[in-house]
Enzyme design. Structure first.
Site, PDB file in Angstrom:
ATOM      1  N   LYS A   1       8.710   6.667   6.477  1.00  0.00           N
ATOM      2  CA  LYS A   1      10.078   6.802   6.969  1.00  0.00           C
ATOM      3  C   LYS A   1      10.475   5.589   7.817  1.00  0.00           C
ATOM      4  O   LYS A   1      11.616   5.147   7.796  1.00  0.00           O
ATOM      5  CB  LYS A   1      10.146   8.081   7.811  1.00  0.00           C
ATOM      6  CG  LYS A   1      11.532   8.577   8.154  1.00  0.00           C
ATOM      7  CD  LYS A   1      11.427   9.947   8.822  1.00  0.00           C
ATOM      8  CE  LYS A   1      12.767  10.452   9.310  1.00  0.00           C
ATOM      9  NZ  LYS A   1      12.614  11.745  10.023  1.00  0.00           N
TER      10      LYS A   1
ATOM     11  N   LEU B   1       0.823  -1.211   0.000  1.00  0.00           N
ATOM     12  CA  LEU B   1       0.000   0.000   0.000  1.00  0.00           C
ATOM     13  C   LEU B   1       0.855   1.257   0.000  1.00  0.00           C
ATOM     14  O   LEU B   1       0.430   2.299  -0.472  1.00  0.00           O
ATOM     15  CB  LEU B   1      -0.926   0.008   1.224  1.00  0.00           C
ATOM     16  CG  LEU B   1      -2.001  -1.086   1.271  1.00  0.00           C
ATOM     17  CD1 LEU B   1      -2.736  -1.040   2.601  1.00  0.00           C
ATOM     18  CD2 LEU B   1      -2.969  -0.942   0.111  1.00  0.00           C
ATOM     19  N   GLY B   2       2.048   1.172   0.559  1.00  0.00           N
ATOM     20  CA  GLY B   2       2.908   2.356   0.610  1.00  0.00           C
ATOM     21  C   GLY B   2       4.054   2.158   1.569  1.00  0.00           C
ATOM     22  O   GLY B   2       4.235   1.082   2.134  1.00  0.00           O
TER      23      GLY B   2
ATOM     24  N   LYS C   1       1.811  -3.457   8.932  1.00  0.00           N
ATOM     25  CA  LYS C   1       2.863  -2.433   8.918  1.00  0.00           C
ATOM     26  C   LYS C   1       4.159  -3.104   9.363  1.00  0.00           C
ATOM     27  O   LYS C   1       4.286  -3.501  10.522  1.00  0.00           O
ATOM     28  CB  LYS C   1       2.452  -1.307   9.876  1.00  0.00           C
ATOM     29  CG  LYS C   1       3.467  -0.201  10.076  1.00  0.00           C
ATOM     30  CD  LYS C   1       2.878   0.843  11.036  1.00  0.00           C
ATOM     31  CE  LYS C   1       3.837   1.960  11.336  1.00  0.00           C
ATOM     32  NZ  LYS C   1       3.244   2.971  12.248  1.00  0.00           N
TER      33      LYS C   1
ATOM     34  N   VAL D   1       3.990  -0.681   4.341  1.00  0.00           N
ATOM     35  CA  VAL D   1       2.618  -1.055   4.679  1.00  0.00           C
ATOM     36  C   VAL D   1       2.022  -1.918   3.571  1.00  0.00           C
ATOM     37  O   VAL D   1       2.152  -1.599   2.385  1.00  0.00           O
ATOM     38  CB  VAL D   1       1.760   0.214   4.914  1.00  0.00           C
ATOM     39  CG1 VAL D   1       0.336  -0.153   5.277  1.00  0.00           C
ATOM     40  CG2 VAL D   1       2.377   1.075   6.021  1.00  0.00           C
TER      41      VAL D   1
ATOM     42  N   ASP E   1       1.647  13.652  15.224  1.00  0.00           N
ATOM     43  CA  ASP E   1       1.826  13.557  13.765  1.00  0.00           C
ATOM     44  C   ASP E   1       0.471  13.605  13.053  1.00  0.00           C
ATOM     45  O   ASP E   1       0.220  12.838  12.124  1.00  0.00           O
ATOM     46  CB  ASP E   1       2.593  12.285  13.397  1.00  0.00           C
ATOM     47  CG  ASP E   1       3.209  12.354  11.988  1.00  0.00           C
ATOM     48  OD1 ASP E   1       3.312  13.474  11.431  1.00  0.00           O
ATOM     49  OD2 ASP E   1       3.587  11.296  11.454  1.00  0.00           O
TER      50      ASP E   1
END
Length: 391
Positions: A49, A45-46, A68, A53, A156
């Protein structure tokens, strides 16, 4: 010159003081590991840093999950994220941690979460109505008031960390990797949050910050949504970021802020800050965004984007702002639960409710039959990237 003036948060000040040590002492936390063979990766998915994922399937119940896989960082940081996720599990709009697994060979930890059918914010935010923005902001506030009430600051808050399943109007606050426990008087690292969402306290190196940092970040999100300007404060580096803020909020209030807390400004600001008047929020309204802007939206925004962290609305105060009257009225009519923030908690038992189970996975090429983490090479497996995933 004496050091900065100390600051204590106005709400939920002593939450952790009154909790047993094991609640916040994450370094002593003993992680209970699940079985990595229960999960099969589907697609990437991506990446961030600190992690990569994946969408995955729990092969014991055929449920979709998000996995993750953490990159090598200090064990202390991983334990902090896990402890915080466990403490917050079941809270309104908090992403649910389902399992923690580890590859026996590489020792790489991976976190399994409930699956959210997210729409990329860059596409979604362009389609949201005035009511949608109010609705989703209120949902984020439920999560923030809950984590703050539990003695935790997220640190965040940004669009990338807010998952929205627009079809089901479901929102989850994700990525608790930078979250931290609040202890009054403690000085924290200012190298947190993403540049466009960093509060002034971080940019002037004021370390005794608190939950109100999250409220600044939320204000940046609100401004970008109602003015259709993403990001709203677009600095090229951390110094320029404060300049961008000063061009909107003015330099006079900035100097009042640093005087109040006896903050010593980095000399690099001398040449770049200049003098700027405070701008009226109305000047950011134009024909393309006027349908999203109202007097109550601007009043709410003004009470979030304040230099002085102590004068920003708290999450609970924000939820009582007139901007949310219609949302609150609608939720009361629909009979929300009495959970803090009025949202049904997501327990591990009902974690997947509302998410349709996936059929038995068909062979996925090189992934068929693979556990979530291939023993010898956890990050090397050829998983297809999702369309539009952040690489």
């Amino acid at each position: 010159m004496s050091g900065p003036v100390p600051s204590r948060v106005r709400v939920y000040t002593d939450v952790n003081t009154h909790r047993p040590r094991e609640y916040w002492d994450y370094e002593s936390h003993v992680v209970e590991w699940g079985n990595q063979d229960d999960y099969q990766l589907v697609r990437k998915l991506g990446r961030g840093k600190y992690s990569e994922v994946f969408e995955a399937i729990n092969i014991t119940n055929n449920e979709k999950v998000v996995v993750k896989i953490l990159k090598p960082v200090k064990k202390k940081k991983i334990k902090r994220e896990i402890k915080i996720l466990e403490n917050l599990r079941g809270g309104p709009n908090i992403i649910t941690l389902a399992d923690i697994v580890k590859d026996p060979a590489s020792r790489t930890p991976a976190l399994a979460f409930e699956h959210v059918n997210n729409t990329d914010f860059k596409q979604l935010y362009q389609t949201l109505t005035d009511y949608d923005i109010r609705f989703y902001m209120y949902e984020i506030l439920k999560a923030l008031d809950y984590c703050h009430s539990m003695g935790i600051m997220h640190r965040d808050v940004k669009p990338h960390n807010v998952m929205i399943d627009h079809e089901h109007r479901k929102l989850r606050l994700i990525d608790w990797g930078l979250a931290e426990f609040y202890h009054p008087g403690q000085e924290y690292n200012v190298r947190v949050a993403s540049r466009y969402f960093k509060g002034p306290e971080l940019l002037v190196d004021y370390q005794m910050y608190d939950y109100s940092l999250d409220m600044w970040s939320l204000g940046c999100m609100l401004a970008s949504m109602i003015f259709r300007k993403e990001p709203f404060f677009h600095g090229h580096d951390n110094y320029d970021q404060l300049v961008r803020i000063a061009k909107v909020l003015g330099t006079e209030d900035l100097y009042d802020y640093i005087d109040k807390y006896n903050i010593e400004l980095d000399p690099r600001f001398n040449d770049i800050l200049g003098r700027h008047s405070r701008k009226r929020w109305e000047r950011f309204v134009h024909s393309e965004n006027q349908h999203l802007v109202s007097p109550e939206a601007l009043d709410f925004l003004d009470k979030l984007l304040r230099y002085d962290h102590q004068s920003r609305l708290t999450a609970r105060e924000a939820m009582e702002h007139p901007y949310f009257y219609t949302v609150v009225k609608d939720q009361a009519r629909m009979g929300s639960s009495s959970m803090p923030g009025g949202s049904t908690p997501v327990s591990s038992a009902n974690m997947m409710s509302g998410i349709s189970s996936v059929p038995t996975p068909s062979p996925l090429g090189p992934l068929a039959g693979s556990p979530v983490i291939a023993a010898a090479n956890p990050l090397g497996m050829p998983v297809p990237a999702a369309a539009g995933a952040q690489q």
